[in-house]
Design a protein around this motif. Structure first.
Motif, PDB file in Angstrom:
ATOM      1  N   GLN A 138       0.829  -1.189   0.000  1.00 42.23           N
ATOM      2  CA  GLN A 138       0.000   0.000   0.000  1.00 42.23           C
ATOM      3  C   GLN A 138       0.868   1.245   0.000  1.00 42.23           C
ATOM      4  N   VAL A 139       0.400   2.259  -0.661  1.00 40.82           N
ATOM      5  CA  VAL A 139       1.096   3.542  -0.712  1.00 40.82           C
ATOM      6  C   VAL A 139       0.152   4.616  -0.196  1.00 40.82           C
ATOM      7  N   GLN A 140       0.676   5.461   0.672  1.00 38.99           N
ATOM      8  CA  GLN A 140      -0.096   6.598   1.156  1.00 38.99           C
ATOM      9  C   GLN A 140       0.636   7.883   0.822  1.00 38.99           C
ATOM     10  N   ARG A 164       4.919   1.221   0.023  1.00 33.00           N
ATOM     11  CA  ARG A 164       5.759   0.621  -1.028  1.00 33.00           C
ATOM     12  C   ARG A 164       6.072   1.659  -2.108  1.00 33.00           C
ATOM     13  N   THR A 165       6.960   2.577  -1.774  1.00 32.62           N
ATOM     14  CA  THR A 165       7.300   3.674  -2.687  1.00 32.62           C
ATOM     15  C   THR A 165       8.589   3.406  -3.443  1.00 32.62           C
ATOM     16  N   PHE A 166       8.901   2.145  -3.672  1.00 32.76           N
ATOM     17  CA  PHE A 166      10.137   1.831  -4.368  1.00 32.76           C
ATOM     18  C   PHE A 166      10.099   2.377  -5.790  1.00 32.76           C
ATOM     19  N   SER A 167      11.282   2.682  -6.304  1.00 32.95           N
ATOM     20  CA  SER A 167      11.434   3.171  -7.676  1.00 32.95           C
ATOM     21  C   SER A 167      10.527   4.358  -7.974  1.00 32.95           C
ATOM     22  N   THR A 168      10.666   5.391  -7.152  1.00 31.13           N
ATOM     23  CA  THR A 168       9.909   6.609  -7.406  1.00 31.13           C
ATOM     24  C   THR A 168      10.512   7.335  -8.606  1.00 31.13           C
ATOM     25  N   TYR A 169       9.668   7.728  -9.530  1.00 26.20           N
ATOM     26  CA  TYR A 169      10.126   8.478 -10.699  1.00 26.20           C
ATOM     27  C   TYR A 169      10.000   9.982 -10.438  1.00 26.20           C
ATOM     28  N   ALA A 207       3.899  21.674 -10.607  1.00 23.84           N
ATOM     29  CA  ALA A 207       5.346  21.460 -10.575  1.00 23.84           C
ATOM     30  C   ALA A 207       5.620  20.003 -10.266  1.00 23.84           C
ATOM     31  N   ARG A 208       6.812  19.543 -10.658  1.00 24.40           N
ATOM     32  CA  ARG A 208       7.218  18.198 -10.282  1.00 24.40           C
ATOM     33  C   ARG A 208       8.734  18.134 -10.218  1.00 24.40           C
ATOM     34  N   ILE A 209       9.220  17.113  -9.537  1.00 26.20           N
ATOM     35  CA  ILE A 209      10.652  16.918  -9.391  1.00 26.20           C
ATOM     36  C   ILE A 209      10.950  15.441  -9.603  1.00 26.20           C
ATOM     37  N   SER A 210      11.975  15.166 -10.388  1.00 22.26           N
ATOM     38  CA  SER A 210      12.380  13.780 -10.571  1.00 22.26           C
ATOM     39  C   SER A 210      13.160  13.343  -9.340  1.00 22.26           C
ATOM     40  N   TRP A 211      12.930  12.107  -8.916  1.00 23.60           N
ATOM     41  CA  TRP A 211      13.573  11.653  -7.681  1.00 23.60           C
ATOM     42  C   TRP A 211      15.079  11.555  -7.842  1.00 23.60           C
ATOM     43  N   SER A 212      15.518  11.194  -9.007  1.00 21.68           N
ATOM     44  CA  SER A 212      16.940  11.184  -9.318  1.00 21.68           C
ATOM     45  C   SER A 212      17.098  11.538 -10.781  1.00 21.68           C
ATOM     46  N   GLY A 230       5.509   1.191  -9.544  1.00 18.96           N
ATOM     47  CA  GLY A 230       4.341   0.403  -9.177  1.00 18.96           C
ATOM     48  C   GLY A 230       3.010   1.059  -9.456  1.00 18.96           C
ATOM     49  N   GLY A 231       3.024   2.350  -9.774  1.00 20.75           N
ATOM     50  CA  GLY A 231       1.757   3.005 -10.043  1.00 20.75           C
ATOM     51  C   GLY A 231       1.810   4.493  -9.827  1.00 20.75           C
ATOM     52  N   ASN A 232       0.645   5.115  -9.996  1.00 24.28           N
ATOM     53  CA  ASN A 232       0.475   6.554  -9.879  1.00 24.28           C
ATOM     54  C   ASN A 232      -0.464   6.819  -8.708  1.00 24.28           C
ATOM     55  N   TYR A 233      -0.047   7.644  -7.757  1.00 25.34           N
ATOM     56  CA  TYR A 233      -0.810   7.815  -6.524  1.00 25.34           C
ATOM     57  C   TYR A 233      -1.066   9.294  -6.253  1.00 25.34           C
ATOM     58  N   TRP A 234      -2.220   9.550  -5.592  1.00 22.83           N
ATOM     59  CA  TRP A 234      -2.623  10.912  -5.269  1.00 22.83           C
ATOM     60  C   TRP A 234      -2.913  11.050  -3.784  1.00 22.83           C
ATOM     61  N   GLY A 235      -2.647  12.244  -3.270  1.00 20.91           N
ATOM     62  CA  GLY A 235      -3.078  12.572  -1.925  1.00 20.91           C
ATOM     63  C   GLY A 235      -4.509  13.065  -1.935  1.00 20.91           C
ATOM     64  N   GLN A 236      -4.999  13.399  -0.745  1.00 24.67           N
ATOM     65  CA  GLN A 236      -6.394  13.816  -0.605  1.00 24.67           C
ATOM     66  C   GLN A 236      -6.593  15.299  -0.907  1.00 24.67           C
ATOM     67  N   GLY A 237      -5.498  16.043  -0.986  1.00 27.00           N
ATOM     68  CA  GLY A 237      -5.574  17.461  -1.314  1.00 27.00           C
ATOM     69  C   GLY A 237      -5.520  18.344  -0.083  1.00 27.00           C
ATOM     70  N   THR A 238      -5.009  19.552  -0.268  1.00 28.31           N
ATOM     71  CA  THR A 238      -4.964  20.546   0.797  1.00 28.31           C
ATOM     72  C   THR A 238      -5.385  21.890   0.194  1.00 28.31           C
ATOM     73  N   GLN A 239      -6.268  22.588   0.889  1.00 28.37           N
ATOM     74  CA  GLN A 239      -6.845  23.819   0.362  1.00 28.37           C
ATOM     75  C   GLN A 239      -5.922  25.006   0.582  1.00 28.37           C
ATOM     76  N   VAL A 240      -5.663  25.730  -0.485  1.00 21.53           N
ATOM     77  CA  VAL A 240      -4.943  26.995  -0.411  1.00 21.53           C
ATOM     78  C   VAL A 240      -5.893  28.090  -0.883  1.00 21.53           C
TER      79      VAL A 240
END
Length: 116
Positions: A1-3, A27-32, A49-54, A102-112
């Motif tokens: 599971q990934v959170q 299970r956040t192995f091999s984060t892109y 925005a995004r950042i590559s893990w490596s 292993g997949g694409n995951y999202w958080g629940q969001g935070t209001q700005v």
């Protein structure tokens, strides 16, 4: 599971600054990539925005270039979004996105909310 859990959203005045945090666990192995999207009322979700893990390359939407900075702490599996010179049009729910082998995951969001 990934959170994926975001934090840091709040109400801020125009011209102010805010820092969002996002931590991934499980299970956040091999984060892109880890990154941020946002969705304003009545609009589609859009890339911020995004950042590559490596090796840590960064990418920004034109609307936030020069104002927002994304960074990461690999040891903590955490990504940050430093937002400066905030504008009312930055008001949205900000979602963290994690892309791994292993997949694409999202958080629940935070209001700005940026008040004028």
């Amino acid at each position: 599971q990934v959170q994926v859990v975001e934090s840091g959203g709040t109400l801020v005045q125009a011209g102010g600054s805010l820092r969002l945090s996002c931590t991934a666990s499980g299970r956040t192995f091999s984060t892109y990539y880890m990154g941020w999207f946002r969705q304003a009322p009545g609009k589609e979700r859009e890339f911020v925005a995004r950042i590559s893990w490596s090796p840590g390359n960064t990418y920004y939407a034109d609307s936030v270039k020069g104002r927002f900075t994304i960074s990461r702490d690999s040891a903590k599996n955490t990504v940050y979004l430093q937002m400066n010179s905030l504008r009312p049009e930055d008001t949205a729910v900000y979602y963290c996105n994690l892309q791994t082998r292993g997949g694409n995951y999202w958080g629940q969001g935070t209001q700005v909310t940026v008040s004028s």
